[in-house]
Design a protein around this motif. Structure first.
Motif, PDB file in Angstrom:
ATOM      1  N   LYS A  36      -0.171   3.751  -1.579  1.00 53.03           N
ATOM      2  CA  LYS A  36      -0.220   4.656  -0.430  1.00 53.03           C
ATOM      3  C   LYS A  36      -1.377   4.284   0.506  1.00 53.03           C
ATOM      4  CE  LYS A  36      -0.760   9.498   0.981  1.00 53.03           C
ATOM      5  NZ  LYS A  36      -1.730   9.180   2.060  1.00 53.03           N
ATOM      6  N   ALA A  37      -2.532   3.965  -0.057  1.00 55.34           N
ATOM      7  CA  ALA A  37      -3.693   3.621   0.761  1.00 55.34           C
ATOM      8  C   ALA A  37      -3.398   2.407   1.647  1.00 55.34           C
ATOM      9  CB  ALA A  37      -4.900   3.335  -0.133  1.00 55.34           C
ATOM     10  N   VAL A  38      -2.710   1.415   1.078  1.00 55.83           N
ATOM     11  CA  VAL A  38      -2.359   0.224   1.861  1.00 55.83           C
ATOM     12  C   VAL A  38      -1.274   0.570   2.877  1.00 55.83           C
ATOM     13  CG1 VAL A  38      -1.371  -2.097   1.743  1.00 55.83           C
ATOM     14  CG2 VAL A  38      -3.050  -1.359   0.031  1.00 55.83           C
ATOM     15  N   HIS A  39      -0.296   1.347   2.473  1.00 55.61           N
ATOM     16  CA  HIS A  39       0.784   1.735   3.375  1.00 55.61           C
ATOM     17  C   HIS A  39       0.245   2.502   4.584  1.00 55.61           C
ATOM     18  CE1 HIS A  39       4.286   4.311   4.598  1.00 55.61           C
ATOM     19  NE2 HIS A  39       4.892   3.151   4.506  1.00 55.61           N
ATOM     20  N   ASP A  40      -0.786   3.320   4.369  1.00 58.08           N
ATOM     21  CA  ASP A  40      -1.366   4.118   5.449  1.00 58.08           C
ATOM     22  C   ASP A  40      -2.022   3.252   6.536  1.00 58.08           C
ATOM     23  OD1 ASP A  40      -0.517   6.452   4.305  1.00 58.08           O
ATOM     24  OD2 ASP A  40      -2.471   7.000   3.454  1.00 58.08           O
ATOM     25  N   LEU A  89       5.029   8.054  -5.908  1.00 56.13           N
ATOM     26  CA  LEU A  89       4.734   7.785  -4.503  1.00 56.13           C
ATOM     27  C   LEU A  89       5.027   8.999  -3.632  1.00 56.13           C
ATOM     28  CD1 LEU A  89       6.102   4.140  -4.167  1.00 56.13           C
ATOM     29  CD2 LEU A  89       3.744   4.845  -3.721  1.00 56.13           C
ATOM     30  N   GLU A  90       6.151   9.637  -3.885  1.00 54.39           N
ATOM     31  CA  GLU A  90       6.526  10.779  -3.050  1.00 54.39           C
ATOM     32  C   GLU A  90       5.598  11.971  -3.286  1.00 54.39           C
ATOM     33  OE1 GLU A  90      10.766  11.378  -3.349  1.00 54.39           O
ATOM     34  OE2 GLU A  90      11.090   9.763  -1.894  1.00 54.39           O
ATOM     35  N   LYS A  91       5.010  12.058  -4.463  1.00 52.76           N
ATOM     36  CA  LYS A  91       4.029  13.113  -4.724  1.00 52.76           C
ATOM     37  C   LYS A  91       2.724  12.876  -3.955  1.00 52.76           C
ATOM     38  CE  LYS A  91       5.766  14.787  -9.133  1.00 52.76           C
ATOM     39  NZ  LYS A  91       5.664  14.755 -10.608  1.00 52.76           N
ATOM     40  N   ILE A 125       8.601   3.154   2.194  1.00 47.93           N
ATOM     41  CA  ILE A 125       8.440   2.144   1.150  1.00 47.93           C
ATOM     42  C   ILE A 125       9.790   1.968   0.459  1.00 47.93           C
ATOM     43  CG2 ILE A 125       7.407   1.642  -1.096  1.00 47.93           C
ATOM     44  CD1 ILE A 125       4.846   2.950  -0.119  1.00 47.93           C
ATOM     45  N   VAL A 126      10.232   0.735   0.338  1.00 48.67           N
ATOM     46  CA  VAL A 126      11.538   0.450  -0.266  1.00 48.67           C
ATOM     47  C   VAL A 126      11.323  -0.159  -1.649  1.00 48.67           C
ATOM     48  CG1 VAL A 126      13.711  -0.795  -0.056  1.00 48.67           C
ATOM     49  CG2 VAL A 126      12.574   0.076   1.995  1.00 48.67           C
ATOM     50  N   ILE A 127      11.951   0.441  -2.642  1.00 48.25           N
ATOM     51  CA  ILE A 127      11.887  -0.062  -4.014  1.00 48.25           C
ATOM     52  C   ILE A 127      13.251  -0.649  -4.366  1.00 48.25           C
ATOM     53  CG2 ILE A 127      11.398   0.501  -6.420  1.00 48.25           C
ATOM     54  CD1 ILE A 127       9.917   2.998  -5.373  1.00 48.25           C
ATOM     55  N   PHE A 128      13.250  -1.894  -4.799  1.00 55.13           N
ATOM     56  CA  PHE A 128      14.496  -2.567  -5.170  1.00 55.13           C
ATOM     57  C   PHE A 128      14.652  -2.536  -6.690  1.00 55.13           C
ATOM     58  CE2 PHE A 128      13.289  -4.980  -1.223  1.00 55.13           C
ATOM     59  CZ  PHE A 128      14.287  -4.453  -0.419  1.00 55.13           C
ATOM     60  N   PHE A 220      -5.437  -4.061  -4.448  1.00 54.24           N
ATOM     61  CA  PHE A 220      -4.291  -4.202  -3.550  1.00 54.24           C
ATOM     62  C   PHE A 220      -4.741  -4.099  -2.095  1.00 54.24           C
ATOM     63  CE2 PHE A 220       0.031  -2.279  -2.156  1.00 54.24           C
ATOM     64  CZ  PHE A 220       0.491  -3.520  -1.773  1.00 54.24           C
ATOM     65  N   MET A 221      -5.649  -3.186  -1.821  1.00 50.95           N
ATOM     66  CA  MET A 221      -6.187  -3.056  -0.470  1.00 50.95           C
ATOM     67  C   MET A 221      -6.958  -4.311  -0.053  1.00 50.95           C
ATOM     68  SD  MET A 221      -6.543  -1.283   2.303  1.00 50.95           S
ATOM     69  CE  MET A 221      -6.278   0.469   2.011  1.00 50.95           C
ATOM     70  N   ARG A 222      -7.722  -4.867  -0.973  1.00 53.21           N
ATOM     71  CA  ARG A 222      -8.487  -6.082  -0.662  1.00 53.21           C
ATOM     72  C   ARG A 222      -7.554  -7.248  -0.331  1.00 53.21           C
ATOM     73  NH1 ARG A 222     -12.691  -7.485  -5.143  1.00 53.21           N
ATOM     74  NH2 ARG A 222     -13.265  -9.009  -3.520  1.00 53.21           N
ATOM     75  N   ILE A 223      -6.463  -7.366  -1.099  1.00 53.92           N
ATOM     76  CA  ILE A 223      -5.479  -8.413  -0.825  1.00 53.92           C
ATOM     77  C   ILE A 223      -4.875  -8.214   0.564  1.00 53.92           C
ATOM     78  CG2 ILE A 223      -3.169  -9.233  -1.422  1.00 53.92           C
ATOM     79  CD1 ILE A 223      -5.034 -10.377  -3.343  1.00 53.92           C
ATOM     80  N   ALA A 224      -4.500  -6.974   0.869  1.00 50.98           N
ATOM     81  CA  ALA A 224      -3.887  -6.670   2.163  1.00 50.98           C
ATOM     82  C   ALA A 224      -4.832  -6.964   3.323  1.00 50.98           C
ATOM     83  CB  ALA A 224      -3.453  -5.212   2.196  1.00 50.98           C
TER      84      ALA A 224
END
Length: 235
Positions: A36-40, A89-91, A125-128, A220-224
């Protein structure tokens, strides 16, 4: 951000946390918060999860089960994991869509490439789930294939190890880490990054792979952001 759209590949085993099998709710929540932090920040995120914490087709085949039957069971295991991550994620307040290669209309959408891209463009966010929908193909291959189909900028493989090493660092204390490595060097050194089908797909489509430790909060944020952690495979 360094990327506009990425595909995050998570192993099923990573969802176990410290358990021997199944799903650790604390680990799933940590992943959801990091995602979520990266998505934001505006990054478009698609996700593929394995099913090894619930069922592994290859292990079942060694026990005498038909390989095709076992692989389909493994695909269903990935859907269970996908649903668990979707719920977490939705929570956190993130809108998601679960799309699978096997039709299960009551719980998810069938995978349609254009619809998946549109969901990403709408900040979902799409989950496959369910792999590629075909036996004999791993979720690594599904991740590479979906990443190419949605025009992702990179495949980020979140594991419990902080990159690619000359040997298994959990077994060999002298193993050294690669910061950057080419696809050819991975072949030449017989390094275990992804299964060969998945790896070749990425090489042929010039899709970089980053292997990093997803269990460390904030990685994950650092990678992004483009920080040099984990191991980058390209070229």
């Amino acid at each position: 951000m360094k990327y506009k759209r990425i595909l995050l590949k998570l192993s099923g085993e990573s969802l176990m946390g410290d358990k021997q099998y199944g799903i650790d709710s604390d680990r799933v929540l940590q992943y959801a918060q990091d995602i979520k932090a990266v998505h934001d920040t505006g990054l478009e995120i698609a996700i593929v999860i394995g099913g090894g914490n619930i069922f592994r087709g290859l292990s079942a085949e060694k026990g005498g089960m038909d390989r095709v039957q076992a692989d389909y069971m493994g695909m269903l295991a990935t859907v269970i994991n996908s649903m668990a991550l979707q719920d977490a994620l939705e929570k956190t307040g993130v809108k998601t869509r679960l799309m699978t290669a096997i039709k299960m209309e009551q719980i998810c959408e069938p995978f349609i490439r254009r619809r998946a891209v549109r969901h990403l463009e709408k900040r979902r966010i799409v989950i496959f789930g369910a792999g590629t929908g075909n036996p004999y193909f791993t979720t690594d291959t599904a991740a590479s294939l979906r990443a190419i189909e949605i025009n992702a900028d990179a495949v980020l493989k979140g594991t419990r190890v902080d990159g690619i090493y000359t040997a298994d660092p959990e077994k060999d204390p002298t193993a050294t880490k690669y910061e950057n490595i080419t696809f050819q060097e991975v072949y030449d050194n017989n390094l275990n990054v992804m299964d060969m089908t998945a790896f070749t797909l990425c090489q042929e489509n010039k899709l970089p792979i980053i292997v990093f430790d997803m269990n460390k909060a904030g990685n994950f944020m650092r990678i992004a952001n483009g920080d040099s952690i984990g191991t980058l495979v390209k070229g």
